[in-house]
Design an enzyme around this catalytic site. Structure first.
Site, mmCIF file in Angstrom:
data_model
loop_
_atom_site.group_PDB
_atom_site.id
_atom_site.type_symbol
_atom_site.label_atom_id
_atom_site.label_comp_id
_atom_site.label_asym_id
_atom_site.label_seq_id
_atom_site.Cartn_x
_atom_site.Cartn_y
_atom_site.Cartn_z
ATOM 1 N N LYS A 46 32.796 32.555 70.132
ATOM 2 C CA LYS A 46 34.203 32.363 70.858
ATOM 3 C C LYS A 46 34.006 32.800 72.472
ATOM 4 O O LYS A 46 33.084 33.434 72.851
ATOM 5 C CB LYS A 46 35.125 33.332 70.121
ATOM 6 C CG LYS A 46 36.398 33.061 70.173
ATOM 7 C CD LYS A 46 36.939 31.947 69.290
ATOM 8 C CE LYS A 46 38.102 31.689 69.325
ATOM 9 N NZ LYS A 46 38.861 30.903 68.311
ATOM 10 N N ASP A 55 41.397 26.956 72.397
ATOM 11 C CA ASP A 55 42.147 27.690 71.536
ATOM 12 C C ASP A 55 43.481 27.946 72.339
ATOM 13 O O ASP A 55 44.044 27.147 73.093
ATOM 14 C CB ASP A 55 41.432 28.972 71.501
ATOM 15 C CG ASP A 55 41.801 29.971 70.208
ATOM 16 O OD1 ASP A 55 41.417 29.866 69.023
ATOM 17 O OD2 ASP A 55 42.735 30.902 70.550
#
Ligand code: GLU
Length: 447
Positions: free
Chosen positions: A129, A169
Site C-alpha cells: 500500500k 484508493d
C-alpha cells in the site's frame, strides 16, 4: 477483543513495541491474530517457521520527500510512502491513498490488510500500500498533476509489473492514475501497462474496474444474505461515504432491488426516503466534485450537517467511507434499528467495539478483506488483460468479478465451518487468507 493464543501474545506485544504511534496498524494486526489461535494449534509448522512474526514485518518500507510547486508559485513539501509488505504470492499489490491523515501507520495497516485480502482472492497478488499526506481537496488540476509527477519521479524506481503494482484508493482515481502513469512512461521510456491498475479505458484500463469495489461489496452482501435465508431486494440500505466505492455500491444495490436511503461525506449526510437519485449523485460527486449539500439542493433530499449517517435506520449497512467510522455506540444504535447485515466496502470501517456489538447481536458481518476485495480482483483482471494485450467486454469482466466474489464468500463460509465458527466471516476471511500465504512462505524457506 478476546484473549490471544499464547503463541501469538508475544508477537502482538512485539509489533506494538517496535511500531510505536501506529494504532491502526496495531488494531489490524490484533484483529487478524485473535482469529489465528486455532490455526496455530492445528498446524504447529506455522509457529515453528515463525510465519506470523515474519508476516508482521514489511519486506520493505519506502518513505520519500515529494516537493512540488503550487499555483501561487509556493513550494510545498509532502511525504510519500510505499510499504511493500509481502511478495509471497505475487508482485506487491495495493492502492495509493492521498489524504492528510496518511501516515506510515495508516499505510502499514492498509498494507497488512491487503496481504490477506489479496490472498483470499486466489489470484497471484502480493500485498502493499502507499500514498501521501497530500490533501487534494481544493487543489487545481495543474496542482494535482505536478504533485503526481513529483510523487512518481521518486516512486517509479520501486515499481514494475512483476515487482510492485499500485492502484487507486481514497483521493486517487482515474485523473491521478493518468498523471502517474504518464510520468512513469516518460521516465522509463516503456509502455508498461501492467505497472498500474485502474487505468483509463483508452490506455490499458479494464471495464468494471471503476465500479468493482462497490459492485463487489454488494455482490458479497447479496450472497451472504441469501446464504442466511434473506435477500437484498427490498432491504433498506444506508451507505457511508460518497466516493467511488460508495456510489457504485449505491448503484448495484439499487439494481438488485434495494432501497438506498442515505449517503454521507465529511460534512454530513443526506437522507432520501424514497431512494437516492443515482444520476444526480454521480453528477454532483463524480463530475462536479461537489459536496452533498448540493445533491440535497437539487433533489429536495434532507441534508444533515455533521452528525452520523449511522443514525439513519437501515436493515443493511455498507460502510464505504474510511477506517474506524463506526463506533461501538453507533453499532448499538444500528442494531436497535433492526440491522441484519453489514458488508464493509471500506478498509476496517468498523471499530473493534462495533464488530463486537454486531457479532453479539447476530448481525451478518462481512469484513472489508472479503467484502471489498472486488477492487483488487478487477485489478488482477486488468493485469491479465494487459499481459495478453487483450481487452474484455463489460459483461464478461463483470461476470468474472461476480463469480470471484461468490468464491471468496464460499471460501469464508467453508473455512469458518472447518474451524468451528459457522457464520463467522471474520474467522473465515482471516484464516483462509492467512493459510495460503503461510504455506507459500514455508515452501520458500527463511527469506
Ligand atoms: N485500494 C483498493 C483496496 O483497498 C484496491 C487495490 C488494488 O486494486 O490494487 O483494495
Amino acid at each position: 477483543m478476546t484473549d490471544l493464543h499464547p503463541e501469538l501474545e508475544p508477537i502482538l506485544a512485539e509489533v506494538t513495541h517496535r511500531n510505536p504511534a501506529e494504532p491502526e496498524f496495531h488494531q489490524a494486526v490484533h484483529e487478524v491474530l485473535e482469529t489465528l489461535g486455532p490455526v496455530v494449534s492445528k498446524h504447529p509448522q506455522y509457529a515453528d517457521a515463525e510465519v506470523i512474526r515474519r508476516l508482521c514485518e514489511p519486506e520493505r518500507q519506502i518513505i520519500f520527500r515529494v516537493p512540488w510547486v503550487d499555483d501561487a508559485g509556493q513550494i510545498q513539501v509532502n511525504r510519500g510512502f510505499r510499504v511493500e509488505f509481502s511478495s509471497v504470492l505475487g508482485p506487491y499489490k495495493g492502492g495509493l491513498r492521498f489524504h492528510p491523515s496518511v501516515s506510515l501507520g495508516t499505510v502499514k495497516f492498509l498494507g497488512f490488510e491487503q496481504i490477506f485480502k489479496n490472498s483470499l482472492t486466489g489470484m497471484p497478488l502480493g500485498g502493499g500500500k502507499g500514498g501521501s499526506d497530500f490533501n487534494p481537496r481544493g487543489r487545481s488540476d495543474a496542482e494535482i498533476m505536478r504533485f503526481c509527477q513529483s510523487f512518481m519521479t521518486e516512486l517509479h524506481r520501486h515499481l514494475g509489473e512483476y515487482t510492485d503494482v499500485p492502484a487507486g484508493d481514497i483521493g486517487v482515481g482515474g485523473r491521478e492514475l493518468g498523471y502517474l502513469f504518464g510520468q512513469y512512461k516518460r521516465i522509463t521510456n516503456r509502455y508498461e501497462s501492467g505497472v498500474l491498475t485502474g487505468k483509463g479505458l483508452t490506455w490499458g484500463g479494464s471495464q468494471v474496474r471503476t465500479e468493482a469495489t462497490g459492485f463487489g461489496a454488494v455482490y458479497f452482501a447479496d450472497r451472504m444474505l441469501r446464504n442466511a435465508g434473506h435477500e437484498l431486494e427490498g432491504q433498506r440500505v444506508v451507505v457511508s461515504g460518497s466516493g467511488n466505492v460508495a456510489i457504485h455500491a449505491v448503484q448495484k444495490a439499487q439494481e438488485l432491488g434495494a432501497v438506498v436511503v442515505a449517503v454521507s461525506d465529511s460534512d454530513g449526510y443526506v437522507v432520501h426516503e424514497d431512494g437516492l437519485d443515482l444520476g444526480v449523485l454521480k453528477e454532483v460527486k463524480i463530475i462536479e466534485r461537489e459536496r452533498l449539500d448540493e445533491y440535497a439542493r437539487r433533489t429536495g433530499a434532507q441534508h444533515v450537517s455533521g452528525g452520523s449517517v449511522w443514525d439513519v435506520p437501515a436493515t443493511v449497512a455498507l460502510p464505504c467511507a474510511t477506517q474506524n467510522e463506526i463506533s461501538g455506540t453507533a453499532a448499538a444504535t444500528m442494531v436497535r434499528h433492526g440491522l441484519i447485515a453489514v458488508a464493509e466496502g471500506a478498509n476496517m470501517p468498523s471499530t473493534p467495539e462495533a464488530v463486537a456489538v454486531f457479532r453479539g447481536a447476530g448481525v451478518l458481518f462481512a469484513p472489508g478483506k472479503a467484502a471489498n476485495a472486488g477492487g483488487v480482483v478487477t485489478s488482477s483482471l486488468e493485469m491479465q488483460q494487459n499481459a495478453s494485450r487483450d481487452s474484455w467486454t463489460f459483461e464478461h469482466t463483470d461476470a468474472r468479478l461476480r463469480e470471484t466474489m461468490a468464491t471468496i464468500h464460499d471460501t469464508c463460509v467453508a473455512t469458518a465451518d472447518e474451524y468451528d465458527a459457522p457464520g463467522d466471516y471474520v474467522v473465515g476471511a482471516n484464516i483462509a487468507g492467512f493459510t495460503r500465504v503461510a504455506d507459500a512462505m514455508i515452501a520458500f524457506g527463511v527469506i
